[in-house]
Design an enzyme around this catalytic site. Structure first.
Site, PDB file in Angstrom:
ATOM      1  N   ARG A 119      33.953  39.783  30.127  1.00 26.28           N
ATOM      2  CA  ARG A 119      34.292  40.612  31.295  1.00 26.28           C
ATOM      3  C   ARG A 119      33.319  41.790  31.379  1.00 26.28           C
ATOM      4  O   ARG A 119      33.693  42.945  31.169  1.00 26.28           O
ATOM      5  CB  ARG A 119      35.730  41.101  31.233  1.00 26.28           C
ATOM      6  N   GLN A 124      30.664  40.037  36.854  1.00 23.31           N
ATOM      7  CA  GLN A 124      31.692  40.236  37.889  1.00 23.31           C
ATOM      8  C   GLN A 124      31.599  39.239  39.045  1.00 23.31           C
ATOM      9  O   GLN A 124      32.604  38.744  39.522  1.00 23.31           O
ATOM     10  CB  GLN A 124      31.640  41.664  38.410  1.00 23.31           C
ATOM     11  N   ASP A 127      33.197  35.873  38.191  1.00 25.44           N
ATOM     12  CA  ASP A 127      34.473  35.966  37.490  1.00 25.44           C
ATOM     13  C   ASP A 127      35.598  35.279  38.277  1.00 25.44           C
ATOM     14  O   ASP A 127      36.230  35.874  39.149  1.00 25.44           O
ATOM     15  CB  ASP A 127      34.783  37.452  37.262  1.00 25.44           C
ATOM     16  N   SER A 130      39.068  36.891  38.178  1.00 28.67           N
ATOM     17  CA  SER A 130      39.283  38.009  39.106  1.00 28.67           C
ATOM     18  C   SER A 130      39.481  37.523  40.533  1.00 28.67           C
ATOM     19  O   SER A 130      40.400  37.965  41.216  1.00 28.67           O
ATOM     20  CB  SER A 130      38.083  38.966  39.091  1.00 28.67           C
ATOM     21  N   TYR A 225      40.820  43.494  27.822  1.00 28.71           N
ATOM     22  CA  TYR A 225      42.114  42.809  27.770  1.00 28.71           C
ATOM     23  C   TYR A 225      43.137  43.608  26.976  1.00 28.71           C
ATOM     24  O   TYR A 225      42.796  44.505  26.208  1.00 28.71           O
ATOM     25  CB  TYR A 225      41.956  41.439  27.119  1.00 28.71           C
TER      26      TYR A 225
HETATM   27  P1  NAD Z   1      45.294  39.928  32.336  1.00 34.43           P
HETATM   28  O1  NAD Z   1      45.625  38.940  33.394  1.00 34.43           O
HETATM   29  O2  NAD Z   1      44.843  39.404  31.011  1.00 34.43           O
HETATM   30  O3  NAD Z   1      46.571  40.888  32.087  1.00 34.43           O
HETATM   31  C1  NAD Z   1      47.168  41.572  33.151  1.00 34.43           C
HETATM   32  C2  NAD Z   1      47.518  42.975  32.753  1.00 34.43           C
HETATM   33  O4  NAD Z   1      48.681  42.965  31.936  1.00 34.43           O
HETATM   34  C3  NAD Z   1      46.442  43.723  31.952  1.00 34.43           C
HETATM   35  O5  NAD Z   1      46.116  44.912  32.638  1.00 34.43           O
HETATM   36  C4  NAD Z   1      47.121  43.998  30.619  1.00 34.43           C
HETATM   37  O6  NAD Z   1      46.716  45.232  30.046  1.00 34.43           O
HETATM   38  C5  NAD Z   1      48.591  44.022  31.009  1.00 34.43           C
HETATM   39  N1  NAD Z   1      49.520  43.810  29.901  1.00 34.43           N
HETATM   40  C6  NAD Z   1      49.408  42.951  28.852  1.00 34.43           C
HETATM   41  N2  NAD Z   1      50.472  43.061  28.047  1.00 34.43           N
HETATM   42  C7  NAD Z   1      51.297  44.010  28.594  1.00 34.43           C
HETATM   43  C8  NAD Z   1      52.557  44.559  28.238  1.00 34.43           C
HETATM   44  N3  NAD Z   1      53.189  44.172  27.130  1.00 34.43           N
HETATM   45  N4  NAD Z   1      53.097  45.504  29.037  1.00 34.43           N
HETATM   46  C9  NAD Z   1      52.452  45.901  30.177  1.00 34.43           C
HETATM   47  N5  NAD Z   1      51.251  45.429  30.557  1.00 34.43           N
HETATM   48  C10 NAD Z   1      50.682  44.494  29.783  1.00 34.43           C
HETATM   49  O7  NAD Z   1      44.221  40.975  32.869  1.00 34.43           O
HETATM   50  P2  NAD Z   1      43.029  40.796  33.905  1.00 34.43           P
HETATM   51  O8  NAD Z   1      43.496  41.024  35.257  1.00 34.43           O
HETATM   52  O9  NAD Z   1      42.337  39.528  33.626  1.00 34.43           O
HETATM   53  O10 NAD Z   1      42.107  42.029  33.509  1.00 34.43           O
HETATM   54  C11 NAD Z   1      41.830  42.315  32.152  1.00 34.43           C
HETATM   55  C12 NAD Z   1      40.771  43.372  32.056  1.00 34.43           C
HETATM   56  O11 NAD Z   1      39.490  42.878  32.397  1.00 34.43           O
HETATM   57  C13 NAD Z   1      40.980  44.603  32.915  1.00 34.43           C
HETATM   58  O12 NAD Z   1      40.573  45.710  32.171  1.00 34.43           O
HETATM   59  C14 NAD Z   1      40.006  44.434  34.026  1.00 34.43           C
HETATM   60  O13 NAD Z   1      39.619  45.668  34.606  1.00 34.43           O
HETATM   61  C15 NAD Z   1      38.877  43.796  33.277  1.00 34.43           C
HETATM   62  N6  NAD Z   1      38.001  43.038  34.159  1.00 34.43           N
HETATM   63  C16 NAD Z   1      36.659  43.130  33.997  1.00 34.43           C
HETATM   64  C17 NAD Z   1      35.834  42.391  34.806  1.00 34.43           C
HETATM   65  C18 NAD Z   1      34.362  42.438  34.648  1.00 34.43           C
HETATM   66  O14 NAD Z   1      33.834  43.493  34.334  1.00 34.43           O
HETATM   67  N7  NAD Z   1      33.674  41.306  34.827  1.00 34.43           N
HETATM   68  C19 NAD Z   1      36.355  41.568  35.773  1.00 34.43           C
HETATM   69  C20 NAD Z   1      37.738  41.505  35.900  1.00 34.43           C
HETATM   70  C21 NAD Z   1      38.558  42.228  35.072  1.00 34.43           C
END
Ligand code: NAD
Length: 374
Positions: A119, A124, A127, A130, A225
């Site tokens: 990530r 991005q 992805d 996303s 994550y």
């Molecule tokens: P995900 O689908 O893995 O999880 C969803 C959310 O649930 C996350 O924010 C996580 O912190 C939260 N979570 C997990 N356990 C929890 C709990 N017990 N209680 C409450 N919340 C909880 O997440 P995602 O949408 O795939 O995103 C993960 C990360 O990756 C984020 O930081 C996002 O900003 C980042 N990201 C980066 C890129 C990139 O730079 N290419 C692209 C997309 C996302």
């Protein structure tokens, strides 16, 4: 070089590539072949593919003639043995298909799974997690609004005042942030929990109220994550979530930990304390769900609370979902297609980071080490 697109399994409405993506591949000196009716459920018919310059063929022909195969879901064992080319790219979710990974390696193909991309900023545009989670977050709120027996926005009318709906979002990743934005646009009051304090500012900038729980495990080295939390934190978080759940009209849960079962954030007691007519949309349903009563791809009714466990929400918007997925694929392919020639550089962190199998072996470190995937 020939790029092939298959029709996805019958439960899927999306397609890996739309006709609008084909011109770009042709500019890169690639021929494109697609399976008959592959895009029909995403409103792209065979004629549209032909007009865009693709050749429409049978499944067997696509498998025999494509050098690179673009997919969403894993293909069957039979299709894999009929595939004469070298590279498969999709969203194969290997952490949740551990039983299939060795079989993929034995087929001696190079398989890339874009859900394993690091990530990073550079990743991005490729992805798929996303682009598809964004749709799920949006659609979760729309689905809940459609089922909710009340208004979302506040109304002050001559006949009386309607208070705004209270929406609670658990997990502020990509889907959660889009759910906040969508619920706010519809006029709801939004509260949010996440174990990563880093998301607080993003939540606030979208107009949500971030509820903090002290003592979360440090997730700064987990590539963005979440990580698993201590029993003490889980207890504290549970108490705070219970207060918010009891007040909420709509709850959208999105909490996931890659490769693991989703954490249970709403238990039977919390469900029992919810108001009749409340709606939960559980976006973690595919990995076990965030409530004790979630059923994957089913809707459960518990004491007047409706729990929607739809983990196929991107497929309810097949046109935009395919458009974004296809663009993600093109951005990834750009890393190794030059003048119609395949030039895979395993030193590139994105190529290496998403490669699952190569030279007959499982090569992704998360799969070699992983012992706890569900
Ligand atoms: P995900 O689908 O893995 O999880 C969803 C959310 O649930 C996350 O924010 C996580 O912190 C939260 N979570 C997990 N356990 C929890 C709990 N017990 N209680 C409450 N919340 C909880 O997440 P995602 O949408 O795939 O995103 C993960 C990360 O990756 C984020 O930081 C996002 O900003 C980042 N990201 C980066 C890129 C990139 O730079 N290419 C692209 C997309 C996302």
């Amino acid at each position: 070089m020939t790029v092939g697109v298959l029709r996805e399994p019958s439960f899927e409405t999306r397609v890996a590539l739309l006709p609008e993506h084909i011109t770009i591949l042709q500019k890169w000196k690639c021929d494109v072949i697609v399976e008959y009716d592959c895009g029909v459920q995403a409103f792209a018919n065979n004629e549209a593919y032909t007009k865009s310059g693709a050749l429409v063929l049978s499944r067997v022909e696509v498998l025999q003639k494509a050098d690179v195969l673009l997919c969403i879901h894993p293909i069957t064992h039979q299709d894999l043995s009929g595939f004469a080319g070298k590279v498969l790219i999709g969203q194969f979710q290997p952490l949740y298909h551990k039983d299939l990974v060795q079989h993929w390696a034995d087929a001696n193909k190079i398989m890339f799974s874009l859900d394993m991309l690091p990530r990073t900023t550079r990743a991005q545009s490729m992805d798929v997690l996303s682009s598809q989670a964004n749709i799920a977050g949006y659609k979760a709120v729309i689905l809940a609004a459609g089922k909710f027996p009340r208004y979302f926005p506040m109304f002050m009318t001559a006949a009386g005042t309607i208070p705004p709906a209270k929406v609670l979002i658990l997990g502020a990743g990509v889907a959660g942030l889009q759910a906040i934005a969508t619920a706010r646009r519809l006029g709801a009051v939004v509260e949010v929990f996440d174990t990563r304090p880093a998301v607080k500012e993003e939540v606030m900038s979208l107009g949500g109220k971030f509820i903090e729980v002290e003592g979360a495990a440090d997730a700064s080295k987990a590539g963005g994550y979440a990580v698993e939390q201590s029993p003490e934190f889980i207890k504290r978080q549970k108490e705070k979530i219970a207060e918010s759940v009891a007040k909420a009209d709509i709850v959208i849960t999105t909490a996931q930990i890659p490769g693991k079962k989703a954490p249970i954030l709403i238990d039977d007691a919390m469900l029992g304390a919810m108001k009749a007519g409340s709606i939960i949309v559980d976006l973690a349903a595919a990995t076990g769900g965030n409530t004790t009563c979630t059923k994957n791809n089913e809707t459960a009714h518990i004491n007047g609370v409706c729990i929607i466990g739809n983990s196929m929400l991107p497929s309810t918007m097949p046109f935009d979902a395919s458009k974004l997925y296809g663009k993600n694929l093109l951005n990834f392919l750009q890393l190794f297609i030059k003048d119609g020639i395949l030039n895979i550089d395993m030193n590139d962190d994105l190529v290496k980071g998403s490669c699952i199998t190569e030279n007959g072996c499982v090569v992704h470190p998360a799969l070699i080490k992983k012992s706890e995937a569900i």
